[in-house]
Scaffold this motif. Structure first.
Motif, short mmCIF file in Angstrom:
data_model
loop_
_atom_site.label_atom_id
_atom_site.label_comp_id
_atom_site.label_asym_id
_atom_site.label_seq_id
_atom_site.Cartn_x
_atom_site.Cartn_y
_atom_site.Cartn_z
N LEU A 247 0.84 -1.20 0.00
CA LEU A 247 0.00 0.00 0.00
C LEU A 247 0.88 1.25 0.00
O LEU A 247 0.60 2.21 -0.73
N ALA A 248 1.94 1.24 0.77
CA ALA A 248 2.84 2.40 0.84
C ALA A 248 3.45 2.69 -0.54
O ALA A 248 3.54 3.85 -0.96
N GLU B 4 8.35 6.21 5.28
CA GLU B 4 9.48 5.38 4.82
C GLU B 4 9.45 5.23 3.30
O GLU B 4 10.47 5.37 2.63
N ALA B 5 8.25 4.98 2.74
CA ALA B 5 8.12 4.81 1.29
C ALA B 5 8.35 6.13 0.55
O ALA B 5 8.94 6.13 -0.54
N ILE B 6 7.89 7.24 1.11
CA ILE B 6 8.12 8.55 0.49
C ILE B 6 9.62 8.80 0.38
O ILE B 6 10.13 9.18 -0.68
N LEU B 7 10.35 8.57 1.46
CA LEU B 7 11.80 8.79 1.46
C LEU B 7 12.51 7.79 0.55
O LEU B 7 13.48 8.14 -0.13
N ALA B 8 12.02 6.55 0.50
CA ALA B 8 12.62 5.53 -0.36
C ALA B 8 12.48 5.90 -1.84
O ALA B 8 13.30 5.49 -2.67
N ILE C 74 -5.67 -2.76 -3.32
CA ILE C 74 -4.42 -3.31 -2.79
C ILE C 74 -4.80 -4.45 -1.86
O ILE C 74 -5.21 -4.23 -0.71
N TRP C 75 -4.71 -5.66 -2.36
CA TRP C 75 -5.12 -6.83 -1.59
C TRP C 75 -4.10 -7.17 -0.51
O TRP C 75 -4.46 -7.76 0.52
#
Length: 184
Positions: A29-30, A56-60, A169-170
């Motif tokens: 989902l992120a 975390e995903a935004i920064l990644a 998003i399953w």
């Protein structure tokens, strides 16, 4: 990661109405929420980061920490986010106050807030606040556990927005759908 889950569970038990989720957002989902972000994305604001899975995903994706501002109400989550993400601005305030803290021109607002569990006036206030800080071509990204957008069609029209419905998003508990809102 185990520390994040422990913190999430503790805060859920202490304040279930504010946390309003049974599990942190999944990495899948992120990734879906942050699709299209990168080092040149400009400023990004996140509403309701919790333990920081979306952060975390935004920064990644390459968004520089200095370009990211988080709005979180929970004091323990705020302390956790400040220690986990140095260089990111963490503001302990409601999303409705975003325009009091962030200058207009933000490229993307990503929301992990449980809008459908909130009163309609609060929901509309949060989305309106997002569009007060977003630039003219900015995007508001929100997930819900339902198949419909978190705002009724008449509110979407009244705010002058258009919405794109993303895939389900399953690999999330419960499954979620991502919606992207833009000005018409």
């Amino acid at each position: 990661m185990a520390n994040d889950l422990d913190l999430f569970r503790r805060r859920l038990l202490q304040n279930p109405r504010q946390v309003s989720a049974i599990a942190p957002s999944s990495r899948t989902l992120a990734r879906a929420m942050t699709l299209g972000l990168g080092p040149q994305s400009g400023r990004v604001v996140e509403f309701g980061p919790g333990t920081g899975r979306l952060t975390e995903a935004i920064l990644a994706r390459g968004v520089p920490p200095q370009n990211l501002t988080l709005f979180e109400l929970d004091e323990e989550f705020v302390a956790h986010l400040k220690s986990r993400f140095p260089g990111v601005t963490v503001i302990q305030a409601g999303a409705q106050t975003a325009a009091d803290h962030v200058a207009p021109g933000v490229q993307t607002v990503i929301s992990g807030l449980p809008l459908l569990s909130m009163p309609e006036a609060v929901r509309e206030g949060i989305v309106a606040a997002a569009f007060r800080v977003l630039g003219p071509r900015g995007t508001y990204v929100q997930f819900t556990y339902g198949n419909r957008p978190p705002l009724p069609p008449e509110v979407i029209a009244a705010l002058g927005l258009r919405v794109n419905k993303g895939h389900k998003i399953w690999a999330n508990l419960p499954p979620a759908r991502v919606f992207r809102f833009r000005r018409s």
